[in-house]
Design an enzyme around this catalytic site. Structure first.
Site, short mmCIF file in Angstrom:
data_model
loop_
_atom_site.label_atom_id
_atom_site.label_comp_id
_atom_site.label_asym_id
_atom_site.label_seq_id
_atom_site.Cartn_x
_atom_site.Cartn_y
_atom_site.Cartn_z
CB ALA A 48 29.72 33.73 62.01
CB THR A 50 26.26 32.39 69.65
OG1 THR A 50 25.22 31.96 68.77
CG2 THR A 50 26.03 33.84 70.04
CB ALA A 111 21.24 34.02 57.32
CE1 TYR A 234 17.52 18.59 68.85
CE2 TYR A 234 17.99 16.83 67.31
CZ TYR A 234 18.10 18.14 67.69
OH TYR A 234 18.79 19.01 66.89
CB VAL A 273 24.90 24.73 77.80
CG1 VAL A 273 24.04 25.92 78.22
CG2 VAL A 273 24.78 23.59 78.80
P1 NAD Z 1 23.33 29.23 68.54
O1 NAD Z 1 22.00 29.73 68.97
O2 NAD Z 1 24.47 29.37 69.48
O3 NAD Z 1 23.77 29.92 67.15
C1 NAD Z 1 22.86 30.30 66.19
C2 NAD Z 1 23.48 31.27 65.21
O4 NAD Z 1 22.54 31.55 64.17
C3 NAD Z 1 23.86 32.64 65.81
O5 NAD Z 1 25.05 33.09 65.19
C4 NAD Z 1 22.69 33.53 65.38
O6 NAD Z 1 23.02 34.92 65.28
C5 NAD Z 1 22.40 32.95 64.03
N1 NAD Z 1 21.05 33.23 63.53
C6 NAD Z 1 19.86 32.83 64.03
N2 NAD Z 1 18.85 33.25 63.25
C7 NAD Z 1 19.42 33.93 62.22
C8 NAD Z 1 18.93 34.59 61.08
N3 NAD Z 1 17.61 34.64 60.79
N4 NAD Z 1 19.81 35.20 60.25
C9 NAD Z 1 21.14 35.18 60.50
N5 NAD Z 1 21.66 34.54 61.56
C10 NAD Z 1 20.82 33.92 62.40
O7 NAD Z 1 23.08 27.72 68.14
P2 NAD Z 1 24.03 26.43 68.05
O8 NAD Z 1 23.65 25.54 69.18
O9 NAD Z 1 25.44 26.77 67.82
O10 NAD Z 1 23.40 25.76 66.76
C11 NAD Z 1 24.00 25.79 65.49
C12 NAD Z 1 23.68 24.49 64.77
O11 NAD Z 1 24.27 23.40 65.51
C13 NAD Z 1 22.18 24.19 64.68
O12 NAD Z 1 21.90 23.59 63.43
C14 NAD Z 1 21.98 23.17 65.79
O13 NAD Z 1 20.87 22.33 65.57
C15 NAD Z 1 23.28 22.41 65.68
N6 NAD Z 1 23.62 21.58 66.86
C16 NAD Z 1 23.50 22.07 68.13
C17 NAD Z 1 23.78 21.24 69.21
C18 NAD Z 1 23.64 21.73 70.63
O14 NAD Z 1 23.59 20.91 71.55
N7 NAD Z 1 23.62 23.02 70.86
C19 NAD Z 1 24.23 19.93 69.00
C20 NAD Z 1 24.39 19.47 67.69
C21 NAD Z 1 24.06 20.30 66.62
NA NA Z 2 26.19 28.83 65.76
#
Ligand code: NAD
Ligand code: NA
Length: 396
Positions: A48, A50, A111, A234, A273
């Site tokens: 939650a 970022t 988590a 990917y 990003v």
């Molecule tokens: P992010 O790095 O911004 O967020 C990750 C979150 O997970 C953070 O809140 C972090 O604290 C938490 N986290 C990581 N490891 C943890 C752990 N062990 N325990 C508890 N919390 C933990 O990443 P994001 O880009 O927002 O990615 C979130 C999802 O969205 C992923 O499944 C990603 O594949 C997917 N996604 C991302 C994109 C992109 O381009 N960034 C596109 C489509 C889908």
């Molecule tokens: Na996230």
């Protein structure tokens, strides 16, 4: 203290509390200008702090006045050493939520562990009773399995054959050719174990067992597809196998929710990003071209615009949820538009160190990257002394 960005490769070791606060305020304001959503009232967001997870928490709280519990893994501050960005994001979010009279509490820890799951369950029991939405938005390179204690690492590799293509170092703007060797040994299984649906299912099973899921409960996890160009690294690479598993898990979870009329969905989101995506080779070059084209066509979105659209136009329309033939919700529809992809394909051929500053949005990539950590945010005075020792008000 005065906090400056200190980068090492794809990460920034510092974060700015004021900049993070401003980012959160901007997202809250965006949601408020878009009007109310007839959405969830009690929400758990896993991941939650970022990216898409933070945007989901903000949209739930400020779009539909939801009580939210956020779970994440962030580094608290120590004197003279700033916290990680997600910590400061959460400080700002909770403060604003509480000011608005909204319930918001947070749990910082792994988590993937039974301990954090149990702690979250206790908090839901004590404060919320039943929840109507779980957002699953973890992005992690490692997972310690809760039963065996084995530590699995995910990798970003192609499968079967090596992959060569262009990439960009977004710090220097240098475009170069890279070659990535294919997965070996247990690379695929390990990546699926970390980023697939196994942990998502454990969470929902545990919540269901305790009768903490409300009738018509929904749970959403986030996935990505992207174009042919990035497929080898990917969608058809190791991470793609994990996303296949995540998508298959949605159906398995839905099967277990029949008695409460609940549903699990995967939403396919746009490339953006975030801390997670900057580490994937080739993707930063793709994103810098994608941003350029989408901004020109006035269809560019960040995490908050994406999730607002997910809630307002997909999840909470009062009608049946639209999915693709594979049952996935698509908010990558504008990224995947034929005209957008055709334009990128053409630019890709011509992308060099010399041409990229004009044909791509390298500047936008760069700014977005620093923004993730609260730097280069308009309106923030970086010469001011700031308190790095901020506490999350309702950290459990
Ligand atoms: P992010 O790095 O911004 O967020 C990750 C979150 O997970 C953070 O809140 C972090 O604290 C938490 N986290 C990581 N490891 C943890 C752990 N062990 N325990 C508890 N919390 C933990 O990443 P994001 O880009 O927002 O990615 C979130 C999802 O969205 C992923 O499944 C990603 O594949 C997917 N996604 C991302 C994109 C992109 O381009 N960034 C596109 C489509 C889908
Ligand atoms: Na996230």
């Amino acid at each position: 203290m005065i906090i400056e960005p200190r980068t090492r490769g794809f990460i920034c070791l510092t974060a700015h509390p004021k900049g993070c606060e401003q980012n959160v305020l901007n997202q809250i304001n965006y949601i408020k200008t878009k009007g109310a959503i007839d959405g969830p009232k009690k929400v758990l967001v896993i991941g939650a702090s970022t990216g898409f997870g933070l945007a989901s928490r903000i949209t739930s709280a400020f779009g539909s006045e939801a009580a939210t519990i956020g779970v994440f893994l962030e580094k608290p501050p120590t004197p003279g050493r700033p916290a990680s960005a997600g910590w400061y994001n959460t400080v700002a979010f909770e403060n604003k939520a509480h000011e608005a009279g909204l319930y918001a509490k947070s749990i910082n820890g792994d988590a993937f562990s039974n301990e954090i799951r149990a702690k979250t369950i206790d908090l839901i029991k004590k404060d919320l009773g039943q929840i109507d939405l779980v957002i699953y938005s973890l992005a992690s390179p490692v997972r310690v399995h809760p039963e065996t204690g084995t530590k699995y690492k995910s990798v970003l590799k192609p499968i079967d054959r090596s992959f060569s293509n262009k990439t960009v170092d977004f710090h220097t703007g240098k475009v170069s050719e890279i070659s990535i060797e294919p997965a070996t040994g247990d690379d695929i299984e390990n990546t699926v174990t970390v980023m697939g649906g196994d942990d998502w299912q454990l969470w929902i099973d545990a919540l269901k067992k305790e009768a903490l899921l409300a009738p018509q409960f929904q749970t959403i996890a986030y996935s990505y597809i992207g174009p042919k160009l990035t497929e080898p690294v990917y969608r058809k690479g190791t991470i793609g196998r994990a996303k296949d598993h995540l998508e298959a898990t949605a159906f398995k979870i839905t099967d277990t929710l029949k008695d409460i009329n609940g549903k699990a969905y995967v939403s396919v989101n746009k490339a953006l990003v975030t801390q997670a995506s900057s580490a994937i080779p080739v993707i930063p070059l793709y994103i810098s071209l994608l941003y350029k084209i989408m901004k020109e066509k006035e269809i560019h979105e960040g995490c908050i615009e994406q999730i607002q659209r997910l809630f307002k136009e997909r999840l909470y329309t009062g009608k049946q949820i639209d999915t693709d033939p594979e049952g996935r919700i698509r908010i990558d529809d504008w990224e995947m538009r034929e005209d957008v992809q055709a334009a990128i394909k053409e630019l890709w051929e011509n992308a060099t160190t010399e041409t990229l500053p004009s044909i791509g949005d390298l500047q936008g990539y760069h700014t977005d990257f620093f923004n993730l950590f609260g730097f280069k945010v308009p309106g923030v005075d970086y010469d001011q002394d700031v308190d790095e020792m901020l506490e999350i008000p309702e950290l459990q």
